[in-house]
Design a protein around this motif. Structure first.
Motif, PDB file in Angstrom:
ATOM      1  N   HIS A 133       0.741  -1.368  -0.104  1.00  0.00           N
ATOM      2  CA  HIS A 133      -0.131   0.114  -0.112  1.00  0.00           C
ATOM      3  C   HIS A 133       0.926   1.265   0.002  1.00  0.00           C
ATOM      4  CE1 HIS A 133      -3.385  -2.579   0.656  1.00  0.00           C
ATOM      5  NE2 HIS A 133      -2.890  -2.974   1.748  1.00  0.00           N
ATOM      6  N   TRP A 134       1.588   1.429  -1.115  1.00  0.00           N
ATOM      7  CA  TRP A 134       2.489   2.636  -1.325  1.00  0.00           C
ATOM      8  C   TRP A 134       1.421   3.821  -1.728  1.00  0.00           C
ATOM      9  CZ3 TRP A 134       7.125   3.546   0.137  1.00  0.00           C
ATOM     10  CH2 TRP A 134       7.758   4.694  -0.268  1.00  0.00           C
ATOM     11  N   ASP A 192      -8.295   2.672   7.462  1.00  0.00           N
ATOM     12  CA  ASP A 192      -7.669   3.665   6.368  1.00  0.00           C
ATOM     13  C   ASP A 192      -7.773   5.156   7.022  1.00  0.00           C
ATOM     14  OD1 ASP A 192      -6.373   4.339   4.292  1.00  0.00           O
ATOM     15  OD2 ASP A 192      -8.370   4.155   2.865  1.00  0.00           O
TER      16      ASP A 192
END
Length: 648
Positions: free
Chosen positions: A259-260, A303
């Motif tokens: 998850h860049w 998130d």
């Protein structure tokens, strides 16, 4: 190859004081409270490593307000200094932490002033020279020949103008910095930044095996990731660099780059944050230390995302037994929760900020009780209004794509299933209502690309949908044009919103590699076929220096400016026509000169030809008529017998 790692483990000769830290501003307590103080200190400082020894100096029945802690190794002592210096224990006590050896170093500083050696100034030229282009041409980078060549081109409606082109400029791909100042190229040993009029090398960052990078929005910091470099004592998987000095600011461990970017930046580059299990860690620049020296414990956090216009973080947490899921908006650095929204029967959430931070859309996938299937709610947070009111749009069809208008209050949604995919356009009105403006049914699209200036967008069916394109004007929701770029893999708007590029990348499709240039209305201007074309990226522009009132004034006087531009366009066209006529005239003159020269040589060789042919002149068709012989030849071509019947 292993020698370097083995030498790192070699015991170093030392007297042990490199592992000792001195902590000042510790509460002064008597014997009855000393044990409690030791427990608090141990809890705080044991996070950084194993404490092997501790000493609390006393005087007149009380501790003296400073202590000594010894760690098992110097690296742990350095970690304690980095993270605990400035730690606020309570209102009266803020720790100051130093390595013990620093005292000796600072005590022995010479009293004689030594003038620092003057460093030569490196002039890289005007790093924003492309903004001064007389014709306001934007630039873009192109990688082609499967990565062997990289070029920078100035955009022109007629044909691209080469600014710079180099072989093997990068080993994988390139990235522009957020304001377009730097071009980053990737190499096995690290990252190089280029800029200025001739694209000179500005800076280098050594990070072996680097694969991913990210800039802070202010371009002051660069984040690099490499899977090769990490060690337990020396975190090097992720490194944050100072772009101007090239100095390493801090390293971090990283187990996965799936998850860049791992770190997400605030809009002004003052803060950056990272999410791990049940934890949100917010760091501040330029110290690169944790904000208030501690992370936020948020159980189950899934998130988070920064507002593009304010130092506000939005994060969401799923349901836990009887506790509903929730979306929280938090102001920083105060950590004040300015809005909490509880949600029920939640499967998943996605956070979508409008470009200016005026609105936040939380896409909530829900399974309502007593029903089968999934329902999607768009929870629209009005960020500029008191107490942040929330409006809801419900959709019972599957959602393919969602996108905000960059500089406005509209959003577009692709919903349904192929072949019945619909595109709907909504307007968030000031009276607290969300109005459905228009729905187009049966669209061949899986992606939405808004113009950076808003109003116009492209609905694209990329890859599996064969590159179907629909150009839409959302001011009156008209379809300006429907077109196709077969197997298109990417769509890129230029920073002004006047042009858009569609392309077929060699990285995703091995044939028909090219990029096409369109106007915002969908008129095709160019087809640029590049051998094994890979990537096109527009060079970003920095934020405008004009305020809102100045922009309004320009729009008001646009007719006055448009006359000047139209005149300039006509001159440009006549200039192009003149150049074409001049080029053709030169070509015909070159042809006539060549023909005259050929005829001259031909005449000079006449005697030689007569000699070779026994005096017979073959230059003219009717020469030597007296030597001709006439002969008649007949050819049998065909015979056809037609029977004639008796006449009636």
């Amino acid at each position: 190859e292993l020698l370097g790692d083995l030498l790192k483990e070699k015991p170093q000769e030392a007297d042990g004081i490199d592992s000792v830290v001195v902590v000042d501003n510790v509460p002064q307590v008597g014997a009855e409270r000393l044990e409690k103080l030791k427990n608090v200190i141990h809890k705080i400082f044991s996070k950084f490593g194993k404490i092997t020894n501790e000493f609390y100096p006393e005087g007149e029945g009380k501790t003296k307000g400073y202590i000594f802690l010894e760690y098992s190794c110097p690296a742990h002592a350095l970690e304690a200094v980095k993270n605990a210096d400035g730690y606020k224990l309570d209102k009266q006590h803020t720790f100051r932490v130093n390595i013990f050896t620093d005292f000796d170093k600072y005590m022995n500083i010479s009293d004689e002033w030594e003038t620092p050696e003057k460093q030569p100034f490196k002039d890289f030229g005007n790093l924003r020279h492309w903004l001064e282009d007389a014709d306001c041409r934007d630039q873009y980078s192109v990688i082609f020949e499967s990565g062997e060549r990289t070029g920078i081109f100035a955009n022109d409606a007629k044909e691209p103008i080469v600014v710079e082109e180099r072989a093997r400029w990068t080993e994988t791909y390139v990235r522009w910095s957020p304001r377009g100042t730097y071009l980053a190229t990737f190499h096995q040993r690290g990252i190089a930044l280029w800029g200025g009029e001739k694209f000179k090398q500005i800076q280098r960052f050594s990070h072996q095996g680097v694969q991913l990078i990210d800039f802070s929005p202010c371009e002051r910091y660069l984040v690099t990731f490499s899977p090769l470099m990490d060690t337990k004592d020396d975190p090097q998987a992720i490194i944050i660099w100072d772009v101007l000095t090239g100095q390493k600011k801090r390293g971090f461990h990283c187990e996965s780059s799936a998850h860049w970017p791992i770190f997400k930046w605030s809009h002004d580059g003052k803060f950056f944050a990272r999410m791990t299990q049940d934890t949100l860690s917010i760091y501040e620049t330029p110290s690169m230390g944790l904000l208030d020296k501690k992370s936020l414990k948020i159980s189950g956090i899934k998130d988070f995302s920064w507002s593009p216009g304010d130092n506000i973080i939005a994060f969401w947490v799923p349901e836990d037994k009887d506790i509903p899921a929730r979306v929280t908006l938090m102001q920083l650095p105060s950590r004040q929760e300015i809005r909490v929204r509880n949600l029920f029967n939640v499967v998943d959430c996605k956070l979508h900020w409008q470009k200016n931070g005026d609105y936040l859309c939380v896409k909530v996938d829900r399974t309502p009780k007593g029903t089968q299937g999934m329902v999607t709610n768009f929870e629209i947070f009005r960020m500029r209004e008191k107490q942040v009111p929330v409006d809801v749009v419900e959709m019972k069809e599957g959602i393919i794509a969602f996108a905000w208008e960059p500089n406005g209050s509209k959003f577009a949604v692709l919903h349904g299933e192929s072949p019945r995919i619909n595109s709907s356009f909504y307007h968030v009105k000031n009276n607290g209502k969300i109005e459905l403006i228009k729905t187009f049914d049966k669209q061949q699209a899986n992606s939405i690309f808004w113009s950076p200036q808003g109003q116009f967008l492209v609905l694209a069916g990329l890859r599996s949908m064969n590159g179907a394109l629909a150009f839409v004007d959302t001011s009156d929701c008209t379809m300006m044009n429907i077109a196709e770029h077969y197997m298109a893999s990417d769509v890129e708007w230029d920073p002004t919103g006047r042009y858009v590029v569609t392309s077929v990348s060699w990285w995703s499709h091995k044939v028909d590699n090219a990029f096409w240039l369109w106007t915002f209305q969908g008129r095709l201007l160019q087809k640029n076929n590049k051998d094994r074309f890979c990537q096109l990226l527009w060079r970003p522009r920095p934020p405008t220096l004009l305020d809102v009132e100045q922009i309004k004034l320009i729009k008001k006087d646009l007719k006055k400016y448009s006359k000047i531009f139209e005149q300039k366009d006509r001159l440009s066209q006549s200039k192009a026509s003149k150049e074409l006529v001049d080029r053709r005239r030169t070509m015909i003159e070159e042809y006539h000169a060549y023909r005259e020269n050929a005829q001259k040589i031909y005449q000079e060789q006449r005697v030689l030809r007569l000699d070779l042919r026994g005096g017979v002149d073959t230059d003219e068709l009717d020469s030597n008529v007296e030597d001709w012989e006439e002969e008649t030849i007949e050819f049998f071509v065909n015979e056809e017998i037609i029977p004639l019947g008796e006449q009636a």
